[in-house]
Every structure is written in structure tokens, then in C-alpha cells.
Design a protein around this motif. Structure first.
Motif, PDB file in Angstrom:
ATOM      1  N   GLY A 176       2.335  -0.653   5.326  1.00  0.00           N
ATOM      2  CA  GLY A 176       1.432  -0.802   4.200  1.00  0.00           C
ATOM      3  C   GLY A 176       1.498  -2.131   3.479  1.00  0.00           C
ATOM      4  N   PHE A 177       1.956  -3.163   4.145  1.00  0.00           N
ATOM      5  CA  PHE A 177       1.943  -4.510   3.567  1.00  0.00           C
ATOM      6  C   PHE A 177       0.605  -5.161   3.954  1.00  0.00           C
ATOM      7  N   ASP A 178      -0.474  -4.638   3.414  1.00  0.00           N
ATOM      8  CA  ASP A 178      -1.816  -5.005   3.860  1.00  0.00           C
ATOM      9  C   ASP A 178      -2.140  -6.487   3.665  1.00  0.00           C
ATOM     10  N   GLU A 179      -1.782  -7.051   2.522  1.00  0.00           N
ATOM     11  CA  GLU A 179      -2.087  -8.466   2.272  1.00  0.00           C
ATOM     12  C   GLU A 179      -1.249  -9.383   3.168  1.00  0.00           C
TER      13      GLU A 179
ATOM     14  N   ARG B 221       0.188   4.342   2.102  1.00  0.00           N
ATOM     15  CA  ARG B 221       0.593   4.294   3.518  1.00  0.00           C
ATOM     16  C   ARG B 221       2.035   4.748   3.674  1.00  0.00           C
TER      17      ARG B 221
ATOM     18  N   ALA C 195       3.778  -5.246   9.337  1.00  0.00           N
ATOM     19  CA  ALA C 195       3.267  -5.159   7.971  1.00  0.00           C
ATOM     20  C   ALA C 195       2.254  -4.023   7.840  1.00  0.00           C
ATOM     21  N   LEU C 196       1.365  -3.897   8.796  1.00  0.00           N
ATOM     22  CA  LEU C 196       0.376  -2.816   8.754  1.00  0.00           C
ATOM     23  C   LEU C 196       1.039  -1.440   8.817  1.00  0.00           C
ATOM     24  N   ASN C 197       2.079  -1.330   9.635  1.00  0.00           N
ATOM     25  CA  ASN C 197       2.756  -0.043   9.786  1.00  0.00           C
ATOM     26  C   ASN C 197       3.308   0.491   8.474  1.00  0.00           C
TER      27      ASN C 197
ATOM     28  N   ASN D 189       0.867  -1.172   0.000  1.00  0.00           N
ATOM     29  CA  ASN D 189       0.000   0.000   0.000  1.00  0.00           C
ATOM     30  C   ASN D 189       0.910   1.229   0.000  1.00  0.00           C
TER      31      ASN D 189
ATOM     32  N   ALA E 293      -0.240  -8.527   6.125  1.00  0.00           N
ATOM     33  CA  ALA E 293      -0.869  -8.375   7.443  1.00  0.00           C
ATOM     34  C   ALA E 293      -2.106  -9.263   7.562  1.00  0.00           C
ATOM     35  N   ALA E 294      -2.903  -9.338   6.516  1.00  0.00           N
ATOM     36  CA  ALA E 294      -4.100 -10.186   6.542  1.00  0.00           C
ATOM     37  C   ALA E 294      -3.722 -11.660   6.669  1.00  0.00           C
TER      38      ALA E 294
ATOM     39  N   LYS F  90       2.260  -9.083  11.712  1.00  0.00           N
ATOM     40  CA  LYS F  90       1.033  -8.384  11.311  1.00  0.00           C
ATOM     41  C   LYS F  90       1.150  -6.891  11.596  1.00  0.00           C
TER      42      LYS F  90
END
Length: 119
Positions: free
Chosen positions: A70-73, A15, A66-68, A12, A75-76, A63
Motif C-alpha cells: 500500500g505504498f501507492d505514491e 491495503r 510498494a504496491l503489495n 494506503n 509505487a508511482a 514498485k
């Protein structure tokens, strides 16, 4: 290394642009360096364990990291692994997917983030 649409789209970039605005180039460069190092170490620990609590902890750490950035997928995927580990269920599929996707996504990220922020 050839970048596939999947690897590029797994990040992302909006982000990262937010973080770039907040920290500037030098600050975000340090954040990226620390992220890549810590994520690599956490992935090694994750792949080396079968203990449910350790798996849950490593999936949780990955997770959040990754969210921090922007690695959204990613993180999911980690959220699914974390939930399965919390429930004491097999999470070998999530570990295998992470082993494949995370290093490639990190390589694309490390190679392209400066260009992406400049343009």
C-alpha cells in the motif's frame, strides 16, 4: 520522530488492513519484516548503480513491493523511474526522491502499523 501528513498519507492503510485480514497479526508481522528488509536492500542497490538495466530492475522490484503493502505514491514514483530507465533516460530525480521518501515512509510504517491495525 515527527510524522508529517505526507508520510502518513503516503501509506494506503486500507491495503494493509486487507493483508491483515488475510494473514492475521503474526503473518502480517512477518510480511512487514521481510518487506522492510528487502526494500532497504533494493534501495541501496538502486542508489549505487547508474546502469539502465539494473535501475529498471530495482525500480520494478520496489514498485511491486510498494504496491503489495500500500505504498501507492512510492509505487508511482518507482513506475516513473522504471519507465525512464527502460527508455535509457536520466532517472536521477526519481532516485533522489526515493532516497528521501522511502526511508521516512518505511519508518512511519514500521512504527505505526500495529497501532493502525488495532484501531
Amino acid at each position: 520522530m515527527h510524522t508529517t501528513v505526507t508520510e502518513w498519507n503516503m501509506i494506503n492503510w486500507a491495503r494493509l488492513a486487507e493483508l491483515y485480514e488475510d494473514f492475521g497479526e503474526d503473518g502480517i508481522a512477518e510480511v512487514v519484516e521481510i518487506f522492510l528488509e528487502e526494500v532497504g536492500q533494493a534501495q541501496e542497490r538502486l542508489l549505487a548503480t547508474e546502469d539502465s538495466k539494473a535501475l529498471r530492475d530495482e525500480f520494478h522490484f520496489l514498485k511491486g513491493a510498494a504496491l503489495n503493502l500500500g505504498f501507492d505514491e512510492i509505487a508511482a514514483l518507482c513506475a516513473t523511474g522504471e519507465q525512464r530507465a527502460t527508455e535509457g533516460r536520466d532517472c536521477s530525480e526519481e532516485k533522489a526522491q526515493l532516497a528521501l521518501l522511502l526511508p521516512r515512509t518505511c519508518a512511519v510504517f514500521a512504527r505505526d502499523w500495529r497501532m493502525r491495525m488495532a484501531g
